[in-house]
Design a protein around this motif. Sequence first.
Motif, PDB file in Angstrom:
ATOM      1  N   ASN A  19      35.622  34.973  -9.357  1.00 22.31           N
ATOM      2  CA  ASN A  19      35.976  35.058 -10.768  1.00 22.31           C
ATOM      3  C   ASN A  19      37.045  36.128 -10.900  1.00 22.31           C
ATOM      4  OD1 ASN A  19      35.935  34.814 -13.549  1.00 22.31           O
ATOM      5  ND2 ASN A  19      34.470  36.516 -13.725  1.00 22.31           N
ATOM      6  N   LEU A  72      24.714  32.968 -19.903  1.00 19.50           N
ATOM      7  CA  LEU A  72      26.050  32.535 -20.325  1.00 19.50           C
ATOM      8  C   LEU A  72      25.969  31.285 -21.201  1.00 19.50           C
ATOM      9  CD1 LEU A  72      28.088  33.102 -17.021  1.00 19.50           C
ATOM     10  CD2 LEU A  72      28.147  34.492 -19.111  1.00 19.50           C
ATOM     11  N   ALA A 340      27.195  39.830 -16.066  1.00 17.63           N
ATOM     12  CA  ALA A 340      28.480  39.241 -16.431  1.00 17.63           C
ATOM     13  C   ALA A 340      29.439  40.377 -16.717  1.00 17.63           C
ATOM     14  CB  ALA A 340      28.328  38.329 -17.652  1.00 17.63           C
ATOM     15  N   GLU A 344      34.689  38.025 -18.762  1.00 16.82           N
ATOM     16  CA  GLU A 344      34.075  36.696 -18.851  1.00 16.82           C
ATOM     17  C   GLU A 344      33.750  36.328 -20.289  1.00 16.82           C
ATOM     18  OE1 GLU A 344      31.216  34.687 -15.605  1.00 16.82           O
ATOM     19  OE2 GLU A 344      30.950  36.849 -15.840  1.00 16.82           O
ATOM     20  N   GLU A 347      36.850  35.489 -22.148  1.00 14.36           N
ATOM     21  CA  GLU A 347      37.351  34.148 -21.814  1.00 14.36           C
ATOM     22  C   GLU A 347      36.562  33.072 -22.555  1.00 14.36           C
ATOM     23  OE1 GLU A 347      37.164  33.802 -17.593  1.00 14.36           O
ATOM     24  OE2 GLU A 347      38.659  35.372 -17.242  1.00 14.36           O
TER      25      GLU A 347
END
Length: 400
Positions: A19, A72, A340, A344, A347
Amino acid sequence: MQNMLTIISNALCRITGRNVGAQTVSEGTRVVVSRSFADFTPQATFDIKKCDMHRLEDGPPLKAELTRDQGLQYYRTMQTVRRMELKADQLYKQKIIRGFCHLYDGQEACAAGIEAAITPSDHLITAYRAHGYTFTRGVSIKEILAELTGRKGGVAKGKGGSMHMYAPHFYGGNGIVGAQVPLGAGIALACLYQGNNQICVTLYGDGAANQGQLFESFNMAALWKLPCIFICENNKYGMGTSVERASASTDYYKRGDYIPGIRVDGMDVLCVREATKFAADHCRSGKGPIIMELQTYRYHGHSMSDPGVSYRTREEIQEVRSKSDPISLLKERMLTNNMASVEEFKEIDIEIRKQVEDAAQFATSDPEPPLEELCNHIFSNSPPLEVRGTHPWAKLKSIS
């Protein structure tokens, strides 16, 4: 240079499964920050608030496990509902959405937590604050916003509006206060009759909790041991009236008397998930119905015609936002436990904003349904029939 860094980042992401994010350190300078998915904590256990119980010896657990992927997904669901409702607020103020419109922002943990604990084959019916559940039941943002604007691409072809959206195993929002509760009991009776191990989640608000038809439904559900979770989404106000002024007893989880009940922190998605799992297991094991009270809060007024600050203060709303926001709570848990990264979440936010903007563009450009389709789909699988129009001599033909 920036384009080259982006190309390198994307290539690394594809080749290594990493990532890769970009972080600005000074004006005109960007450095690539690479973190492997292996760097993140894949799973963590969190303490959750104990539920108050009625007629139960044991209740939901006091700890909840959360995987990174689950976290998530819950974040994405809640943030999508939040952005969708804020866009509906904007379209209503622009007079593109007309009529009734009841927004769900602030209560997202209820919808996300419930859906995380049941299966798509289970059934769900709710009141008029229905946009969030329409999304979690599988309807796209585009179809929801187009329905709100009365366009033919809407989930009910532009003829249902804010309160009347449907999906498989989802029986929509219902505009008559409390009317969905006996309907939900009926769906649970069908589940029992068919022996399919399915349950019905029947939602209502604190404003509907004093309706006589609720208690009639509770009585039948208890007599017949219906697999029904009756859920009161207690957002503290029924229209402009606080629960303390409307109810002699605000212990809504005890209102079933002979039916077991639990009171849950409805601002914590993990608390809602664990409580709903417990309630679903209770129903599936043949013990009959159970009542859940989700203590939650709506940020908007009762509907778009209600500014929401004549009976409560702006400071009260801001305090809930700052201390109990369901999205912020989940995000902080994940960041604190290295599940996380901030990049992230950014995004995901950018992606959701684009989806909502694209959906809003469709919802404002798609045509309205033509007049000849106005009366279609009155009945299912029936031959065409004539329907009287606005004048006795005007006839429209309805087809299924």
